[in-house]
Motif scaffolding. Structure first.
Motif, PDB file in Angstrom:
ATOM      1  N   GLU A 347       0.870  -1.166   0.000  1.00 10.68           N
ATOM      2  CA  GLU A 347       0.000   0.000   0.000  1.00 10.68           C
ATOM      3  C   GLU A 347       0.915   1.226   0.000  1.00 10.68           C
ATOM      4  O   GLU A 347       1.249   1.783   1.033  1.00 10.68           O
ATOM      5  N   ASP A 412      -9.930   4.604   2.154  1.00 10.29           N
ATOM      6  CA  ASP A 412      -9.196   5.861   2.282  1.00 10.29           C
ATOM      7  C   ASP A 412      -9.692   6.897   1.279  1.00 10.29           C
ATOM      8  O   ASP A 412     -10.557   6.631   0.455  1.00 10.29           O
ATOM      9  N   PHE A 455     -10.691  16.106   2.465  1.00 13.68           N
ATOM     10  CA  PHE A 455     -10.025  15.359   3.523  1.00 13.68           C
ATOM     11  C   PHE A 455      -8.643  15.977   3.724  1.00 13.68           C
ATOM     12  O   PHE A 455      -7.908  16.199   2.768  1.00 13.68           O
ATOM     13  N   ARG A 536     -13.107  10.481   6.145  1.00 11.90           N
ATOM     14  CA  ARG A 536     -13.138   9.185   5.450  1.00 11.90           C
ATOM     15  C   ARG A 536     -14.323   8.337   5.908  1.00 11.90           C
ATOM     16  O   ARG A 536     -14.739   7.411   5.209  1.00 11.90           O
TER      17      ARG A 536
END
Ligand code: GLC
Ligand code: GLC
Length: 660
Positions: A347, A412, A455, A536
């Motif tokens: 990731e 996310d 965000f 989120r």
């Protein structure tokens, strides 16, 4: 002070000497290893399997560990502990997993199959607990999923736990969702029906109440060395000069003052997530132990969380450092020896040049494809595929034996991580374009269809990322509010268009569950104080099963999205051309239409996808020269097309063409 990786270049034995040193060290460790086999009563045949792989991977592993820790006076001790931990991991590995290991060693391409289609979910939000999740296996089968990623489910700190990413114990499941035995039982059930299990390995940080952190707080020097602690601001201030801020709206900077210890703690993410100090080999060994424990639960793929952050070096951004790669390679080398059926998925949501550096058979065999994800949304906003095509032209191919996971949304936010030079090469100013995309996806841009929210807006840098569900970002929320059937139609088509690409472009498609029926943003998260500060949560709502009970009721939007996604998934699994990664772009001579040819073992599929709400055409001549022939069948609609005329695509239309 902490022991960090800042101590200058380690002493290297001469290159030609390292194989000799590796071999010598292993000979010296031999009695300890044999004693370990004796202790664990491991059957001879199993020992032989391990020893064979040890022989193969030891020189590499030794070299990596030497590079990381060779300058330590106690290197040999840690080397021994690491080897014994690996042997114990293998001794504890269930027989069924050992059989699977052998199988996968003989079939290393297993995860390149067109049959692999993934879904990701939070257990508590989807089905409350692991027991009830087992009962939902038929739902996954109905949708066609063969890969299931469960968001972090281990024991977490009370209150805010960053959606499970602040782990206080890697060996017990969050009691609210079940037990380790429930997890094992689920893993068995999934394996029985051929669904691959994916879990996270959150190894950049632990929660502040993990027992290592607690012992650090109690003043134990040995455990204080597990983290990065500083008595005053001198070093933190120096580090800050070159660090980014990941959660600037939560806390400025990367360090948190701890009153009890009277020390600053390195906390890249939330203040309660303490970064682990991999400069300390004891941390590597301890996390290896946790890694093997999780692997032995029956996990097929481990998502390595936040890989970019696991090394620190003064004067750098402390992201994507060479040490991060060396560490993952060392973990991988041990996995190849002690749990060889397991794969790593990285990731790394970073610059595309950095994303691919984690992808290698010797590092992470699978990687998220954040660039494709971001550029698909970019193409929807601009109605043009120029930047996407530019990026794909030199960024899609990966080393043999590795692959992407292609996703549209996840738990996310979306960050616009495309390469500035790719943008500039086609006359796009990257800074302005990101401003435009943020305005577009927060619904600020005139005529935007999207309903995302900001965000981590950083007023200093102007940076921002986007939260929101796939359906809300694709226009469904706006269309429902306006009660406008045409807008609803367009939004549904946008979602299906995106699916048509991620399901065919090469790699493992990964749905974020809820997407498959058009889940909208959930604005209620603000009422929960543990969630209110983190947008989120807008795209992490509870599963609404009552909606799915109406799935037979034809004509509803949910049914339409679900059945269309289901059909595309089914079709993908029938097309061997969609296995593997090989993809060639096809020049469509139309800036709104993405075109590519997929081929695998002599099978070929040509994909065309129209990113505008106007009908578009692609010249038949262009398709002929793409090498497919004169007549095609669209495997989605079953319509046969000739190339003597132009191919017409409906608004947001797409085709998967096969030569007939
Ligand atoms: C990863 C996770 C994210 C989490 C962060 C810290 O990026 O996906 O949800 O906040 O790591 O663990
Ligand atoms: C990781 C990712 C970043 C993401 C964050 C959590 O840092 O790299 O893109 O935003 O986790 O949101």
């Amino acid at each position: 002070m902490i022991v960090s990786t800042d101590g200058g270049p380690p002493h290297q034995p001469p290159r030609e000497g390292i194989e000799y040193e590796a071999d010598l060290s292993l000979r010296r460790l031999r009695p300890r290893l044999n004693a370990e086999w004796e202790r664990s009563q491991t059957p001879v045949e199993s020992i032989n399997h391990f020893e064979l792989r040890l022989k193969q991977h030891w020189p590499k592993l030794f070299t990596l560990l030497f590079e990381l820790y060779g300058q330590r006076y106690d290197f040999f001790y840690h080397l021994e502990q690491i080897l014994l931990t690996a042997a114990r991991g293998w001794a504890d590995r269930p027989e069924t997993l050992r059989e699977l290991d052998t199988h996968r060693i003989n079939e290393p391409q297993w995860f390149q199959s067109e049959k692999l289609v993934g879904g990701a979910l939070y257990v508590d939000l989807f089905s409350e607990n692991l027991g009830k999740l087992r009962a939902q296996i038929p739902y996954f089968q109905k949708l066609g999923l063969t890969y299931l990623h469960l968001m972090p489910l281990f024991a977490v700190r009370p209150g805010d736990s960053d959606g499970g990413y602040a782990i206080s114990n890697y060996r017990s499941v969050d009691p609210r969702i079940g037990t380790i035995d429930d997890l094992r039982a689920l893993a068995d059930d999934l394996s029985e029906v051929g669904i691959v299990l994916v879990l996270d390995f959150v190894f950049n940080h632990t929660a502040d109440d993990h027992h290592w952190a607690q012992r650090a707080q109690a003043g134990e020097r040995e455990f204080q060395d597990y983290y990065y602690l500083f008595p005053d601001r001198t070093l933190p201030d120096q580090y800050e000069q070159t660090l980014r801020e990941i959660f600037p709206t939560v806390r400025r900077g990367n360090f948190t003052w701890h009153d009890g210890m009277r020390q600053w703690v390195w906390t890249t993410f939330n203040s309660f997530q303490w970064d682990l100090n991999y400069g300390n080999p004891a941390v590597f060994r301890s996390m290896l132990d946790e890694l093997l424990f999780i692997a032995n639960m029956g996990v097929d793929i481990l998502r390595l969380d936040a890989v970019a952050f696991i090394g620190k070096k003064m004067g750098t951004g402390c992201e994507n450092l060479p040490e991060a790669h060396t560490l993952i390679r060392a973990f991988n080398a041990i996995i190849r020896i002690a749990a060889p059926g397991l794969l790593f998925k990285s990731e790394a949501i970073v610059h595309p040049d950095e994303v691919v550096r984690y992808v290698d058979t010797e590092e992470c065999q699978v990687s998220y494809n954040p660039t494709l994800m971001a550029l698909l949304w970019e193409s929807l906003a601009t109605r043009k595929v120029t930047l996407l095509t530019r990026s794909l032209s030199h960024r899609h191919q990966l080393p043999a034996g590795t692959t992407w996971t292609n996703y549209l949304r996840c738990h996310d936010d979306i960050g616009w991580t495309f390469d500035d030079n790719d943008a500039e090469a086609i006359g796009i100013n990257a800074y302005n374009h990101r401003q435009f995309l943020n305005a577009f996806y927060t619904g600020q841009f005139p005529d935007s269809f999207a309903r995302g929210v900001p965000f981590q807006h950083n007023p200093e840098t102007g940076d921002m990322r986007i939260s929101g569900t796939m359906a809300s970002l694709a226009g469904l929320e706006q269309a429902i509010e306006a009660d406008d059937d045409d807008l609803k139609e367009l939004s549904i088509r946008r979602m299906l268009l995106l699916y048509a690409v991620t399901l065919s472009i090469g790699g493992i498609p990964l749905l974020y569950l809820g997407e498959e029926w058009g889940m909208l943003n959930d604005y209620d998260f603000v009422n929960d104080p543990a969630k209110a500060g983190d947008t989120r949560w807008i795209h992490r709502p509870k599963m609404q099963w009552e909606f799915l009970e109406e799935l037979h009721d034809d004509g509803s939007i949910r049914t339409r999205i679900f059945t269309s996604a289901q059909r595309l998934i089914q079709l993908r699994k029938e097309l061997p051309a969609l296995a593997g990664l090989h993809m060639e772009l096809v020049a469509t001579e139309n800036p709104h239409v993405l075109g590519y040819l997929r081929s695998h073992e002599g099978n070929r599929i040509l994909v065309l996808a129209n990113f505008s709400e106007e009908p578009q055409t692609v010249t038949g001549n262009g398709l002929r020269t793409a090498g497919l022939g004169r007549f095609f069948q669209d495997r989605i609609s079953n319509v046969t097309l000739g190339t003597s005329t132009d191919v017409r695509l409906e608004p947001y239309g797409f085709v998967w063409l096969e030569r007939v």
